[in-house]
Design an enzyme around this catalytic site. Structure first.
Site, short mmCIF file in Angstrom:
data_model
loop_
_atom_site.label_atom_id
_atom_site.label_comp_id
_atom_site.label_asym_id
_atom_site.label_seq_id
_atom_site.Cartn_x
_atom_site.Cartn_y
_atom_site.Cartn_z
N SER A 111 0.82 -1.20 0.00
CA SER A 111 0.00 0.00 0.00
C SER A 111 0.86 1.25 0.00
O SER A 111 1.96 1.28 0.55
CB SER A 111 -0.88 -0.02 1.25
OG SER A 111 -1.44 1.25 1.52
N TYR B 187 -2.50 -0.01 10.39
CA TYR B 187 -2.64 -0.65 9.08
C TYR B 187 -1.41 -0.39 8.23
O TYR B 187 -0.81 -1.30 7.66
CB TYR B 187 -3.89 -0.14 8.36
CG TYR B 187 -3.90 -0.49 6.88
CD1 TYR B 187 -4.12 -1.80 6.48
CD2 TYR B 187 -3.63 0.46 5.90
CE1 TYR B 187 -4.09 -2.14 5.13
CE2 TYR B 187 -3.60 0.13 4.56
CZ TYR B 187 -3.83 -1.16 4.18
OH TYR B 187 -3.78 -1.51 2.85
N LYS C 243 1.80 -3.01 6.69
CA LYS C 243 2.32 -3.12 5.33
C LYS C 243 3.83 -2.89 5.30
O LYS C 243 4.56 -3.57 4.57
CB LYS C 243 1.59 -2.14 4.40
CG LYS C 243 0.11 -2.48 4.19
CD LYS C 243 -0.09 -3.89 3.64
CE LYS C 243 -1.53 -4.22 3.38
NZ LYS C 243 -1.75 -5.60 2.92
#
Length: 335
Positions: free
Chosen positions: A125, A150, A154
């Site tokens: 991402s 989040y 990644k």
């Protein structure tokens, strides 16, 4: 043709990628625990391609289940989507995000090494860049401290994969995508989150369909032309096709190192208000929206420099923001 495992293959990006894989002749196996998807997507994939993929309901956080799958299935590569993916929710539930996104990745890589599966595409991402110093963002941009758990999963995920490729035969590509939107032209699959949407476009379409009373625009005081956050919105079909060319690069040993990263976006930034106006224009639907406070974890602006993906993968987006918004609305109308 090669047999490819797609984890999270009944989710939004996963299901579109399964369709593109099958269109290219790959034999597809799906693992999905239905935590943010529904089983009827399997039939919808089948109705688009005419081929029903093998499907396993497996929780990748359970190591023994992952081991059993690899013991009983011979595969040639993995495209790994299965992960929790909402920035705002990750701020509220960090431990769940670390357990799900990191634990499952580690178990997959361990079994790849144990069973000699060497081709791995990672769903990464643009959040790994945090708020970049320069726009558009290139793959050489520094990895900033993550703005959300989040985003951190990644970053950590990429580090785990990179370290794994150094001590095994695993070859991996991390695709750092920007903001996937839209739906398949068949209108049979699209983005349908369980519960209240965390992403902009499903909230837009559900507001237009009067499922949601009002759309909240988080933040109107950003340093952008209209004060709302800017993102790079890429059509999910273009994004799915990027996974296919990345996979082919590994299967044909065209990769230049055992761990490569590519930005996948359009190279153009649009503000939230620009997206709302574009949606209203292509659909003729007026949206009820209000400007509210910023959300924790959100950054001001992010859009991609996709030069490397075009040069190395031969990939570039073909569909516009308007294409994506219209397809998302047509998908919403079928629900």
């Amino acid at each position: 043709m090669s047999k490819i495992l797609v984890t999270g293959g009944l989710g939004f990006i996963g299901s579109h990628t399964v369709v593109e894989l099958q269109n290219e002749g790959y034999d597809v196996v799906i693992i999905d625990d239905l935590s943010n998807s529904t089983i009827d997507v399997l039939d919808k994939i089948t109705s688009i391609t005419g081929i029903k993929p093998d499907y396993f309901n497996i929780d990748l956080k359970v190591k023994s289940s992952v081991q059993d799958f690899f013991k009983n299935n011979k595969i040639d590569g993995i495209i790994h989507f299965a992960a929790s993916k909402a920035v705002g929710e990750s701020v509220q539930k960090p431990l769940e995000y670390y357990e799900n996104n990191i634990g499952s990745l580690v178990y997959l890589l361990q079994e790849m090494k144990a069973t000699n599966v060497n081709n791995f595409i990672f769903s990464s991402s643009c959040t790994v860049y945090g708020q970049a110093d320069e726009l558009p963002i290139t793959e050489d941009a520094p990895i900033k401290p993550a703005e959300s758990p989040y985003g951190n999963t990644k970053q950590i995920g990429e580090e785990i994969i990179k370290d794994s490729t150094k001590v095994s035969d695993i070859k991996a590509i991390a695709l750092r995508y920007f903001n996937p939107v839209g739906a398949h032209p068949s209108t049979k699959i699209g983005e349908l989150p369980i519960g209240v949407p965390q992403n902009l476009i499903p909230f837009v379409t559900q507001t237009a369909a009067r499922i949601r009373e009002q759309l909240s625009v988080f933040g109107s005081d950003y340093e952008t032309p209209d004060g709302t956050a800017v993102r790079d919105y890429i059509h999910v079909v273009d994004l799915a096709k990027a996974h296919i060319v990345a996979l082919q690069r590994l299967l044909k040993n065209k990769n230049k190192s055992n761990f490569e990263v590519f930005n996948i976006g359009t190279g153009k930034g649009n503000s939230v208000l620009e997206v709302i106006k574009a949606f209203e224009k292509v659909t003729g639907k007026k949206l009820n929206y209000k400007l509210v406070d910023r959300r924790p974890g959100d950054i001001t602006a992010a859009y991609a420099d996709t030069t490397l993906a075009t040069k190395e993968l031969g990939w570039k987006p073909e569909l516009t923001l308007e294409d994506a918004l219209l397809s998302a609305w047509k998908w919403q109308e079928t629900l």
